[in-house]
Enzyme design. Structure first.
Site, PDB file in Angstrom:
ATOM      1  N   SER A   3     -15.615 -22.615 -31.505  1.00 30.65           N
ATOM      2  CA  SER A   3     -14.394 -22.925 -30.727  1.00 30.65           C
ATOM      3  C   SER A   3     -14.731 -23.787 -29.516  1.00 30.65           C
ATOM      4  O   SER A   3     -14.675 -23.323 -28.376  1.00 30.65           O
ATOM      5  CB  SER A   3     -13.667 -21.644 -30.303  1.00 30.65           C
ATOM      6  OG  SER A   3     -14.544 -20.673 -29.798  1.00 30.65           O
ATOM      7  N   ASP A  29       5.695  -8.019   5.243  1.00 35.20           N
ATOM      8  CA  ASP A  29       5.277  -6.617   5.324  1.00 35.20           C
ATOM      9  C   ASP A  29       6.187  -5.817   4.408  1.00 35.20           C
ATOM     10  O   ASP A  29       7.362  -5.592   4.714  1.00 35.20           O
ATOM     11  CB  ASP A  29       5.382  -6.135   6.776  1.00 35.20           C
ATOM     12  CG  ASP A  29       4.928  -4.687   6.933  1.00 35.20           C
ATOM     13  OD1 ASP A  29       4.194  -4.210   6.054  1.00 35.20           O
ATOM     14  OD2 ASP A  29       5.307  -4.049   7.925  1.00 35.20           O
ATOM     15  N   GLY A  63       0.830  -1.188   0.000  1.00 32.68           N
ATOM     16  CA  GLY A  63       0.000   0.000   0.000  1.00 32.68           C
ATOM     17  C   GLY A  63       0.860   1.232   0.000  1.00 32.68           C
ATOM     18  O   GLY A  63       2.094   1.154   0.008  1.00 32.68           O
ATOM     19  N   VAL A 107       2.335   4.964   1.461  1.00 32.36           N
ATOM     20  CA  VAL A 107       2.970   5.340   2.723  1.00 32.36           C
ATOM     21  C   VAL A 107       1.905   5.698   3.754  1.00 32.36           C
ATOM     22  O   VAL A 107       0.946   6.408   3.460  1.00 32.36           O
ATOM     23  CB  VAL A 107       3.925   6.526   2.496  1.00 32.36           C
ATOM     24  CG1 VAL A 107       4.532   6.977   3.816  1.00 32.36           C
ATOM     25  CG2 VAL A 107       5.011   6.150   1.512  1.00 32.36           C
ATOM     26  N   ASP A 108       2.053   5.182   4.966  1.00 29.83           N
ATOM     27  CA  ASP A 108       1.187   5.501   6.092  1.00 29.83           C
ATOM     28  C   ASP A 108      -0.259   5.037   5.881  1.00 29.83           C
ATOM     29  O   ASP A 108      -1.189   5.631   6.416  1.00 29.83           O
ATOM     30  CB  ASP A 108       1.214   7.011   6.377  1.00 29.83           C
ATOM     31  CG  ASP A 108       0.725   7.333   7.784  1.00 29.83           C
ATOM     32  OD1 ASP A 108       0.946   6.502   8.684  1.00 29.83           O
ATOM     33  OD2 ASP A 108       0.109   8.394   7.970  1.00 29.83           O
ATOM     34  N   MET A 150     -11.291   3.471   8.375  1.00 31.60           N
ATOM     35  CA  MET A 150     -12.705   3.777   8.221  1.00 31.60           C
ATOM     36  C   MET A 150     -13.223   4.601   9.391  1.00 31.60           C
ATOM     37  O   MET A 150     -14.215   5.330   9.260  1.00 31.60           O
ATOM     38  CB  MET A 150     -13.514   2.491   8.088  1.00 31.60           C
ATOM     39  CG  MET A 150     -13.330   1.752   6.764  1.00 31.60           C
ATOM     40  SD  MET A 150     -13.921   2.682   5.331  1.00 31.60           S
ATOM     41  CE  MET A 150     -15.673   2.802   5.688  1.00 31.60           C
ATOM     42  N   ASP A 151     -12.543   4.507  10.542  1.00 28.58           N
ATOM     43  CA  ASP A 151     -12.972   5.301  11.702  1.00 28.58           C
ATOM     44  C   ASP A 151     -12.794   6.791  11.471  1.00 28.58           C
ATOM     45  O   ASP A 151     -13.490   7.614  12.066  1.00 28.58           O
ATOM     46  CB  ASP A 151     -12.199   4.865  12.949  1.00 28.58           C
ATOM     47  CG  ASP A 151     -10.686   4.924  12.735  1.00 28.58           C
ATOM     48  OD1 ASP A 151     -10.213   4.357  11.726  1.00 28.58           O
ATOM     49  OD2 ASP A 151      -9.975   5.531  13.570  1.00 28.58           O
ATOM     50  N   LYS A 200      -0.074  -0.513   7.075  1.00 25.89           N
ATOM     51  CA  LYS A 200       0.252  -1.929   6.855  1.00 25.89           C
ATOM     52  C   LYS A 200       0.824  -2.563   8.118  1.00 25.89           C
ATOM     53  O   LYS A 200       0.380  -3.635   8.546  1.00 25.89           O
ATOM     54  CB  LYS A 200       1.255  -2.060   5.691  1.00 25.89           C
ATOM     55  CG  LYS A 200       0.751  -1.529   4.370  1.00 25.89           C
ATOM     56  CD  LYS A 200       1.795  -1.662   3.286  1.00 25.89           C
ATOM     57  CE  LYS A 200       3.059  -0.878   3.584  1.00 25.89           C
ATOM     58  NZ  LYS A 200       2.820   0.576   3.724  1.00 25.89           N
TER      59      LYS A 200
END
Length: 692
Positions: free
Chosen positions: A593, A144, A67, A69-70, A201-202, A73
């Site tokens: 085919s 990671d 993903g 940066v920040d 999501m928070d 992960k």
């Protein structure tokens, strides 16, 4: 509300389990106290029950996180380890101390993986960090990988052996360039499963609309890539929502939490159990008199299932023998399969050494000293043809004698720079290699072990590149027709041109592609394809219909209708379609085919040249096709006048995973045409919307 693909549709329909996914420690406790844990037999002792409930799971899932940066992960991995009770007390104490020392107001779980001092100081991941943990269902190895652009090479190495990739997206930022970069690399590495975790999501108040918009954006980009299994999960790694336990803050999401998905995603069928490949790593020949005449060849099975009595060939020498026995540390076994490490005994005295590959005699890999591969350049020193490089492939090495950079890939917009003559740090490019001695290989798509390699600078002994071998001509020929010995005439070379595909398409203002319509006779293929052709031409896009009947009036007029002739019919048509696509035309193929292997060969032919190939299955039941019978073929077949008609006297193998399914008995021609146009627009091959 948008439904983001089959896997998410199943989640939203509630097919996923409801409630919280139990942690590993809780799960063992529950099993031990549950009636289901009672021994099936009264004779089973308490120690046997304990052993059965606590033994280490056998199945191993390797997954990589990626993903921007920040995006969180390292925090996500830390949350997985912490909530599943995988963190030791002294580790947790160390992380608590480090969190306080760095001024954090909360337990910084990212410190469980960001082990380098520079990583902790900057709050980023630089190197690939590997972590191991296990639950009652599976064992896991996590890679990671870094999010920075300058560490793209680390992402490639970390994900090269992964069964699954997790791409994190910050809910506040949406799909950014680095998200696309990592999704593209996952596609290039043919990672079978991709999980898109919309994190933080928070910070957007768990808004479902934000999640759906990100899913839509990612879907539009992923439509241009080869991704067969994509799952979307909204999470908050910091709070733990939908990581191990089901989130109560997002009741609109009905899918499983991340850990449950990781525990249950099906990976057993991802390994190649058809093509036997056994790179020999060591020759076992005891020198003591007690060893007798024992001779065996040790290594790790890279593909297929090997059994005693199998006829095999040793490559590159080509000598043949049979498997006399299979030995392991625990004794002989009846069969071996990936990723078992075994020693093979052969029935005959043949020349086998380190670097040889044992394969099934009737299913052999490619033996060649030249091929094309996709390289990720990992050195700060650019690719220089004057330097001496060595390829390390399975257990064999070979000196590179010539390097030809075909193009460099811009992973942000997927464009190709065909003027590139070298590769710089973190560049991805298609390269043709000529070697001093032959290798034994498959394409990476076919076998990830025999299709991967590394490049080493002989002078510094530095690994400067990692690569995957692209689809080989021999494989396309093998799939297309066993009778076809070569895809090209001998003693001829492809006539190149200074007019590159990119400059041609830029001048024309559009790209080419092939849309392949397959289905039973009378299913409606030609009717729909003709209408699509008219729609494209009216919109100003060059398109041409290659109808099966029309082709048999000229190009394929010398072919019959037996199986071999049908294979050749598809092969010729696929080559014509490829040339049309190369020219910037939308080639519309309407062809029964009937055999899956022929359609796969047509698709591989286009994939080898990075051309779009859209398989459209016009699905109509046989009864409906017979009722239509526009050419009277079924009536003649039923009367015995036309033997071998597909669907009556010959089989039809329906596509397993077509790009588009049209049910001609349930939708109008205009509706089917509209869906084809939408599929083209999704790949940026046609402007969306009505005629323009």
């Amino acid at each position: 509300m948008h439904v983001p693909g089959p896997s998410v549709e199943a989640q939203r329909n509630g097919s996923a389990p409801s409630g919280s996914a139990p942690s590993a420690a809780h799960e063992v406790d529950q099993q031990a106290s549950s009636p289901a844990a009672v021994p099936a037999s009264a004779s089973e002792s308490a120690p046997d029950v304990f052993r059965r409930l606590t033994e280490r799971p056998v199945e191993l899932l390797r997954f990589a996180t990626a993903g921007s940066v920040d995006d969180g992960k390292s925090t996500l991995i830390g949350r997985l380890l912490y909530d599943s009770k995988q963190v030791l007390a002294d580790q947790l104490e160390h992380v608590e101390q480090a969190s306080r020392r760095m001024g954090s107001e909360f337990l910084d779980l990212s410190l469980l993986t960001d082990g380098l001092r520079a990583e902790r100081e900057q709050g980023i991941t630089i190197d690939v960090a590997y972590r191991y943990f296990a639950t009652a269902q599976r064992r896991f190895i996590i890679a990671d990988t870094p999010g920075h652009v300058q560490y793209t090479r680390n992402m490639v190495t970390g994900a090269s052996t992964a069964d699954l990739a997790i791409v994190l997206i910050d809910a506040r930022k949406g799909v950014v360039a680095q998200s696309k970069r990592h999704a593209f690399i996952s596609s290039l590495l043919h990672i079978p499963h991709l999980v898109v975790c919309v994190n933080k999501m928070d910070l957007v108040d768990f808004d479902e609309g934000v999640f759906d918009q990100i899913v839509d954006d990612f879907d539009r980009f992923a439509a241009r890539l080869e991704m067969s299994d994509v799952t979307f999960i909204p999470i908050s790694a910091l709070r733990g929502d939908n990581v191990v336990e089901r989130s109560q803050a997002m009741p609109w999401y009905q899918g499983p939490p991340l850990l449950y998905h990781l525990e249950h995603v099906h990976i057993a069928s991802d390994r190649n159990l058809i093509d036997v490949r056994f790179p020999v790593q060591w020759v076992i020949r005891p020198r003591s008199s007690s060893g007798g005449d024992y001779r065996a060849y040790a290594g790790q099975v890279a593909g297929g299932v090997i059994r005693p009595g199998d006829e095999v060939v040793v490559l590159p020498s080509g000598q043949r023998s049979t498997i006399a026995g299979i030995d392991t540390f625990d004794g002989p076994v009846d069969e071996a399969f990936p990723p078992m490490s075994v020693a093979l005994r052969l029935a005959d005295e043949v020349d086998v050494g380190r670097g040889s590959t044992i394969a099934r005699a009737q299913n052999q890999p490619v033996v060649s000293n030249s091929f094309e591969c996709l390289l990720c350049w990992m050195s700060e020193q650019p690719l220089t043809p004057q330097r001496r490089y060595v390829v390390k492939h399975t257990t064999r090495t070979a000196m590179i004698s010539a390097v030809d950079v075909r193009y460099r890939i811009d992973v942000e917009d997927l464009h190709r720079d065909e003027s590139a003559a070298t590769l710089q740090l973190n560049d991805l490019g298609r390269v043709r290699l000529e070697l001093s001695s032959p290798l034994v290989f498959d394409s990476y798509r076919r076998n990830r072990v025999t299709g991967s390699l590394i490049v080493i600078d002989e002078q510094t002994n530095e690994t400067v590149a990692a690569g995957v071998i692209l689809d080989t001509d021999a494989e396309v020929q093998d799939v297309a027709s066993p009778q076809t010995k070569s895809e090209s005439s001998p003693n001829v070379k492809w006539q190149g041109s200074s007019l590159t595909r990119r400059s041609r398409w830029e001048s024309l203002g559009h790209a080419g592609a092939t849309v392949w319509f397959t289905g039973l006779p009378g299913a409606g293929k030609s009717t729909i394809a003709t209408a699509v052709e008219e729609r494209l031409v009216a919109a100003g896009r060059p398109a041409f219909l290659l109808d099966g009947d029309n082709l048999r009036h000229g190009l394929n007029g010398d072919l019959g209708f037996d199986e071999a002739a049908r294979c050749e019919n598809v092969r010729r048509t696929a080559h014509v379609a490829r040339l049309l696509a190369e020219s910037g035309t939308i080639a519309l193929v309407s062809l029964v085919s009937p055999y899956a292997r022929d359609r796969e060969a047509a698709s591989a032919l286009h994939a080898a040249d990075d051309l779009h190939f859209i398989e459209v299955f016009v699905d109509a039941p046989l009864q409906l096709c017979e009722q239509r019978d526009p050419k009277g073929l079924y009536a003649r077949a039923r009367a015995g006048e036309l033997p071998g008609l597909t669907g009556v006297g010959a089989p039809y193998e329906a596509p397993c995973q077509p790009d588009l399914v049209l049910r001609s008995g349930e939708e109008t021609v205009q509706g089917a045409v509209e869906r084809v146009m939408q599929a083209l627009a999704a790949r940026l091959l046609h402007p969306p919307g009505p005629d323009r």
